[in-house]
Design a protein around this motif. Structure first.
Motif, short mmCIF file in Angstrom:
data_model
loop_
_atom_site.label_atom_id
_atom_site.label_comp_id
_atom_site.label_asym_id
_atom_site.label_seq_id
_atom_site.Cartn_x
_atom_site.Cartn_y
_atom_site.Cartn_z
N ASN A 115 0.76 5.56 4.77
CA ASN A 115 -0.51 4.77 4.72
C ASN A 115 -0.86 4.36 3.24
N ILE A 116 -0.46 3.21 2.99
CA ILE A 116 -0.90 2.59 1.63
C ILE A 116 -1.95 1.37 1.61
N PRO A 117 -2.66 1.13 0.72
CA PRO A 117 -3.45 0.09 0.81
C PRO A 117 -3.04 -1.37 0.60
N VAL A 118 -1.80 -1.42 0.55
CA VAL A 118 -0.89 -2.78 0.46
C VAL A 118 0.23 -3.00 1.53
N GLU A 119 0.70 -4.36 1.71
CA GLU A 119 1.43 -4.34 2.74
C GLU A 119 2.91 -4.49 1.98
N LYS A 150 16.12 -0.79 0.98
CA LYS A 150 14.70 -1.12 1.29
C LYS A 150 13.60 -0.17 1.05
N ILE A 151 12.44 -0.93 0.47
CA ILE A 151 11.36 -0.13 0.08
C ILE A 151 10.75 0.79 1.04
N THR A 152 10.84 0.70 2.34
CA THR A 152 10.49 1.38 3.39
C THR A 152 11.29 2.57 3.69
N GLU A 153 12.53 2.65 3.03
CA GLU A 153 13.47 3.87 3.44
C GLU A 153 13.10 4.71 2.21
N LEU A 154 12.47 4.38 1.13
CA LEU A 154 12.22 5.43 -0.15
C LEU A 154 11.39 6.48 0.11
N PRO A 155 11.62 7.52 -0.56
CA PRO A 155 10.72 8.71 -0.55
C PRO A 155 9.31 8.29 -0.66
N LYS A 156 8.41 8.98 0.09
CA LYS A 156 6.82 8.66 0.03
C LYS A 156 6.35 8.50 -1.22
N ASP A 157 6.76 9.40 -2.11
CA ASP A 157 6.13 9.44 -3.83
C ASP A 157 6.52 7.96 -4.30
N ILE A 158 7.73 7.49 -4.08
CA ILE A 158 8.06 6.43 -4.83
C ILE A 158 7.29 5.04 -4.16
N ILE A 159 7.44 5.28 -2.90
CA ILE A 159 6.62 4.13 -2.15
C ILE A 159 5.38 4.03 -2.80
N LYS A 162 4.16 4.77 -5.75
CA LYS A 162 4.37 4.18 -7.09
C LYS A 162 4.43 2.75 -6.93
N TYR A 163 5.08 2.18 -6.19
CA TYR A 163 5.21 0.77 -5.96
C TYR A 163 4.06 0.11 -5.49
N ALA A 164 3.38 0.89 -4.63
CA ALA A 164 2.07 0.22 -4.15
C ALA A 164 0.97 0.07 -5.38
N ARG A 165 0.95 1.39 -6.10
CA ARG A 165 -0.03 1.47 -7.27
C ARG A 165 0.26 -0.08 -8.05
#
Length: 82
Positions: free
Chosen positions: A4-8, A55-64, A66-69
């Motif tokens: 769950n992240i606040p961006v798509e 694919k960004i969706t296949e990265l570890p949660k912590d890295i995803i 960081k991209y969201a931030r």
């Protein structure tokens, strides 16, 4: 895995990834679309032996996250400039 992240983010979003070190090669503000990757290769881009587009969706949660931030910070900067 659902994150769950606040961006798509999309299945068509990719990052350049070092598969040996298991980390992104570029900054968290660099995300490629499928079309951008095709253009890179058409323009002569070559992957190094330990690199691949993931694919960004296949990265570890912590890295995803960081991209969201980074996406959120970029959007806030754009709002301040407008």
């Amino acid at each position: 895995m659902k994150v769950n992240i606040p961006v798509e983010i999309y299945e068509t979003d990719y990052v350049l990834y070092n598969v040996v070190e298991e980390k992104p090669i570029e900054g968290f503000d660099t995300i490629y679309s499928t079309e951008s990757i095709v253009e890179l290769f058409n323009d002569g881009f070559h992957l190094e032996p330990n690199e691949k587009f993931v694919k960004i969706t296949e990265l570890p949660k912590d890295i995803i996250l960081k991209y969201a931030r980074s996406i959120i910070a970029s959007n806030q900067t754009k709002k301040c400039i407008s």
